[in-house]
Design a protein around this motif. Structure first.
Motif, PDB file in Angstrom:
ATOM      1  N   VAL A 167       0.859  -1.146   0.046  1.00 31.09           N
ATOM      2  CA  VAL A 167      -0.123   0.122  -0.036  1.00 31.09           C
ATOM      3  C   VAL A 167       0.735   1.352  -0.024  1.00 31.09           C
ATOM      4  O   VAL A 167       2.055   1.128   0.200  1.00 31.09           O
ATOM      5  N   SER A 168       0.341   2.312  -0.487  1.00 30.56           N
ATOM      6  CA  SER A 168       1.086   3.588  -0.834  1.00 30.56           C
ATOM      7  C   SER A 168       1.209   4.230   0.753  1.00 30.56           C
ATOM      8  O   SER A 168       0.538   3.783   1.563  1.00 30.56           O
ATOM      9  N   SER A 169       1.639   5.277   0.792  1.00 30.63           N
ATOM     10  CA  SER A 169       1.879   6.199   2.134  1.00 30.63           C
ATOM     11  C   SER A 169       0.559   6.829   2.364  1.00 30.63           C
ATOM     12  O   SER A 169      -0.372   7.092   1.382  1.00 30.63           O
ATOM     13  N   GLY A 170      -0.177   6.590   3.706  1.00 31.74           N
ATOM     14  CA  GLY A 170      -1.342   7.089   4.040  1.00 31.74           C
ATOM     15  C   GLY A 170      -2.438   5.830   4.564  1.00 31.74           C
ATOM     16  O   GLY A 170      -3.251   5.969   4.837  1.00 31.74           O
ATOM     17  N   ALA A 171      -1.583   4.771   4.458  1.00 36.47           N
ATOM     18  CA  ALA A 171      -2.536   3.482   4.897  1.00 36.47           C
ATOM     19  C   ALA A 171      -1.289   2.302   5.215  1.00 36.47           C
ATOM     20  O   ALA A 171       0.052   2.634   4.880  1.00 36.47           O
ATOM     21  N   ALA A 172      -1.785   1.488   5.914  1.00 37.75           N
ATOM     22  CA  ALA A 172      -0.839   0.313   6.383  1.00 37.75           C
ATOM     23  C   ALA A 172      -1.758  -0.884   6.484  1.00 37.75           C
ATOM     24  O   ALA A 172      -3.036  -0.876   6.829  1.00 37.75           O
ATOM     25  N   ILE A 173      -0.981  -2.099   6.288  1.00 36.21           N
ATOM     26  CA  ILE A 173      -1.694  -3.257   6.287  1.00 36.21           C
ATOM     27  C   ILE A 173      -1.888  -3.780   7.512  1.00 36.21           C
ATOM     28  O   ILE A 173      -0.994  -3.897   8.223  1.00 36.21           O
ATOM     29  N   LEU A 174      -3.139  -4.121   7.745  1.00 31.61           N
ATOM     30  CA  LEU A 174      -3.291  -4.771   9.064  1.00 31.61           C
ATOM     31  C   LEU A 174      -3.258  -6.209   9.152  1.00 31.61           C
ATOM     32  O   LEU A 174      -2.701  -6.980  10.107  1.00 31.61           O
ATOM     33  N   SER A 175      -3.717  -6.868   7.860  1.00 31.32           N
ATOM     34  CA  SER A 175      -3.695  -8.300   7.810  1.00 31.32           C
ATOM     35  C   SER A 175      -3.939  -8.774   6.640  1.00 31.32           C
ATOM     36  O   SER A 175      -4.464  -8.319   5.598  1.00 31.32           O
ATOM     37  N   GLY A 176      -3.711 -10.024   6.299  1.00 28.80           N
ATOM     38  CA  GLY A 176      -3.889 -10.908   5.000  1.00 28.80           C
ATOM     39  C   GLY A 176      -2.626 -10.724   4.121  1.00 28.80           C
ATOM     40  O   GLY A 176      -2.710 -11.318   2.965  1.00 28.80           O
ATOM     41  N   GLN A 177      -1.678 -10.211   4.383  1.00 33.47           N
ATOM     42  CA  GLN A 177      -0.600 -10.324   3.540  1.00 33.47           C
ATOM     43  C   GLN A 177      -0.112 -12.014   3.163  1.00 33.47           C
ATOM     44  O   GLN A 177      -0.169 -12.803   4.040  1.00 33.47           O
ATOM     45  N   GLY A 178      -0.200 -12.159   1.762  1.00 34.14           N
ATOM     46  CA  GLY A 178       0.272 -13.480   1.273  1.00 34.14           C
ATOM     47  C   GLY A 178      -1.292 -14.286   0.951  1.00 34.14           C
ATOM     48  O   GLY A 178      -1.045 -15.423   0.361  1.00 34.14           O
ATOM     49  N   THR A 179      -2.243 -13.631   1.446  1.00 33.14           N
ATOM     50  CA  THR A 179      -3.554 -14.255   1.122  1.00 33.14           C
ATOM     51  C   THR A 179      -4.272 -13.448   0.179  1.00 33.14           C
ATOM     52  O   THR A 179      -4.018 -12.398  -0.129  1.00 33.14           O
ATOM     53  N   LYS A 180      -5.375 -13.959  -0.520  1.00 32.69           N
ATOM     54  CA  LYS A 180      -6.063 -13.050  -1.554  1.00 32.69           C
ATOM     55  C   LYS A 180      -6.996 -11.666  -0.729  1.00 32.69           C
ATOM     56  O   LYS A 180      -7.773 -11.204  -1.315  1.00 32.69           O
ATOM     57  N   TYR A 181      -7.042 -12.282   0.879  1.00 30.24           N
ATOM     58  CA  TYR A 181      -8.133 -11.059   1.343  1.00 30.24           C
ATOM     59  C   TYR A 181      -7.000 -10.095   2.055  1.00 30.24           C
ATOM     60  O   TYR A 181      -6.199 -10.706   2.996  1.00 30.24           O
ATOM     61  N   LEU A 182      -7.406  -8.759   1.782  1.00 25.22           N
ATOM     62  CA  LEU A 182      -6.574  -7.750   2.749  1.00 25.22           C
ATOM     63  C   LEU A 182      -7.212  -6.775   3.418  1.00 25.22           C
ATOM     64  O   LEU A 182      -8.298  -6.264   2.996  1.00 25.22           O
ATOM     65  N   ARG A 183      -6.688  -6.616   4.629  1.00 25.61           N
ATOM     66  CA  ARG A 183      -7.420  -5.414   5.464  1.00 25.61           C
ATOM     67  C   ARG A 183      -6.382  -4.475   5.813  1.00 25.61           C
ATOM     68  O   ARG A 183      -5.275  -4.597   6.000  1.00 25.61           O
ATOM     69  N   VAL A 184      -6.827  -3.228   5.437  1.00 30.27           N
ATOM     70  CA  VAL A 184      -5.949  -2.058   5.222  1.00 30.27           C
ATOM     71  C   VAL A 184      -6.554  -1.129   6.415  1.00 30.27           C
ATOM     72  O   VAL A 184      -7.853  -0.698   6.239  1.00 30.27           O
ATOM     73  N   GLU A 185      -5.664  -0.402   7.037  1.00 30.52           N
ATOM     74  CA  GLU A 185      -5.968   0.645   7.919  1.00 30.52           C
ATOM     75  C   GLU A 185      -5.452   2.168   7.183  1.00 30.52           C
ATOM     76  O   GLU A 185      -4.568   2.224   6.684  1.00 30.52           O
ATOM     77  N   SER A 186      -6.324   2.890   6.907  1.00 29.24           N
ATOM     78  CA  SER A 186      -6.125   4.310   6.601  1.00 29.24           C
ATOM     79  C   SER A 186      -6.131   5.417   7.547  1.00 29.24           C
ATOM     80  O   SER A 186      -6.664   5.181   8.538  1.00 29.24           O
ATOM     81  N   TYR A 187      -5.344   6.272   7.226  1.00 26.04           N
ATOM     82  CA  TYR A 187      -5.075   7.399   8.247  1.00 26.04           C
ATOM     83  C   TYR A 187      -5.896   8.585   8.098  1.00 26.04           C
ATOM     84  O   TYR A 187      -6.330   8.888   6.747  1.00 26.04           O
ATOM     85  N   PRO A 188      -6.311   9.133   9.093  1.00 24.47           N
ATOM     86  CA  PRO A 188      -7.148  10.156   9.123  1.00 24.47           C
ATOM     87  C   PRO A 188      -6.974  11.395   7.989  1.00 24.47           C
ATOM     88  O   PRO A 188      -7.635  11.956   7.184  1.00 24.47           O
ATOM     89  N   GLU A 189      -5.522  11.578   8.247  1.00 28.39           N
ATOM     90  CA  GLU A 189      -5.291  12.850   7.309  1.00 28.39           C
ATOM     91  C   GLU A 189      -4.657  12.574   5.882  1.00 28.39           C
ATOM     92  O   GLU A 189      -4.138  13.707   5.368  1.00 28.39           O
ATOM     93  N   SER A 190      -4.567  11.180   5.584  1.00 23.36           N
ATOM     94  CA  SER A 190      -3.852  10.812   4.518  1.00 23.36           C
ATOM     95  C   SER A 190      -4.746  11.040   3.375  1.00 23.36           C
ATOM     96  O   SER A 190      -4.236  11.469   2.331  1.00 23.36           O
ATOM     97  N   GLY A 191      -5.960  10.786   3.121  1.00 24.05           N
ATOM     98  CA  GLY A 191      -6.830  10.998   1.800  1.00 24.05           C
ATOM     99  C   GLY A 191      -6.615   9.785   0.980  1.00 24.05           C
ATOM    100  O   GLY A 191      -6.578   8.737   1.438  1.00 24.05           O
ATOM    101  N   ARG A 192      -6.447   9.951  -0.172  1.00 25.60           N
ATOM    102  CA  ARG A 192      -6.219   8.904  -1.292  1.00 25.60           C
ATOM    103  C   ARG A 192      -4.913   8.009  -0.835  1.00 25.60           C
ATOM    104  O   ARG A 192      -4.119   8.677  -0.643  1.00 25.60           O
ATOM    105  N   PHE A 193      -5.199   6.649  -1.175  1.00 26.29           N
ATOM    106  CA  PHE A 193      -4.057   5.863  -1.125  1.00 26.29           C
ATOM    107  C   PHE A 193      -4.279   4.694  -2.213  1.00 26.29           C
ATOM    108  O   PHE A 193      -5.223   4.760  -2.710  1.00 26.29           O
ATOM    109  N   SER A 194      -3.061   4.046  -2.566  1.00 22.27           N
ATOM    110  CA  SER A 194      -3.216   3.027  -3.435  1.00 22.27           C
ATOM    111  C   SER A 194      -2.901   1.500  -3.051  1.00 22.27           C
ATOM    112  O   SER A 194      -2.245   1.485  -1.875  1.00 22.27           O
TER     113      SER A 194
END
Length: 227
Positions: A167-194
């Protein structure tokens, strides 16, 4: 009478001697001696044998054949994701084809005492499978500061393989690395991320596929809309 016979003998001896010298002068040189003396005037012939194609992440052996006597060999890589494993100065070389191999050229020079020869050999990529394509599906729209869920979807709907998420800056991976299901935490001030995904299939591991997606946000998010 005796003086005449003596003169005849002398003349006969001189004739035989001259004839013998003439024979020695015009006697042809032996074939082996001619070949040795003129070897440097004749171009040496050489050839490389081995498979004309190779798969990624594989190995193969290639051999230089030449008529040179006790030559020194020098193998080199002209192009392609190829590396020499062993045998760079012998008649047979062992090569390794890397993960990005898509064809290449190798070369060998054989150096003899009087002359030398060089040969190039083209190796094509052997494709034995077609990997499934990959896409990213976002489960639901959220706002910055909330958690997002993504799925990796293959064209054959298979569950196999490895899913490498980033994931790009502004977010972080919470779980799911290596699998087909990914959960990501976004930061309040970040706005758009990829979110990016590289999928390596177990049925076609030499050809990973990749894709990227920008996160979709709700239209009523504070500070939005985010495009």
């Amino acid at each position: 009478m005796k003086s005449i016979n003596y003169l005849g003998l002398v003349m006969a001896f001189l004739t035989i001697a001259l004839f013998s010298c003439g024979e020695e002068e015009i006697q042809p040189t032996s074939k082996s001696k001619f070949d040795t003396e003129h070897q440097s005037d004749v171009p040496a012939e050489c050839s490389i044998s081995g498979s004309n194609d190779a798969e990624r992440n594989s190995t193969g052996n290639y051999t230089m054949t030449t008529e040179l006597i006790y030559p020194f060999y020098n193998w080199s890589i002209v192009s392609g994701d190829i590396s020499i494993v062993s045998g760079s100065s012998s008649s047979t070389v062992s090569l390794s084809f890397g993960p990005n191999f898509s064809g290449g050229i190798i070369e060998c020079e054989a150096i003899g005492e009087l002359n030398s020869c060089a040969e190039r050999f083209v190796i094509d990529e052997m494709v034995t499978c077609t990997p499934p394509s990959i896409s990213i599906y976002q489960v639901k729209e959220f706002c910055p500061g909330e958690n997002f869920n993504f799925w990796g979807i293959t064209s054959d709907n298979s569950e196999d393989g490895y899913y490498d998420w980033t994931v790009s800056s502004g977010a972080a991976i919470l779980s799911g690395q290596g699998t087909k299901y990914l959960r990501v935490e976004s930061y309040p001030e970040s706005g758009r991320f990829s979110v990016s995904l590289v999928h390596t299939s177990t049925t076609c591991p030499n050809y990973p596929t990749s894709t990227m997606k920008y996160a979709d946000f709700r239209a009523d998010c504070e500070g939005g809309p985010f495009y």
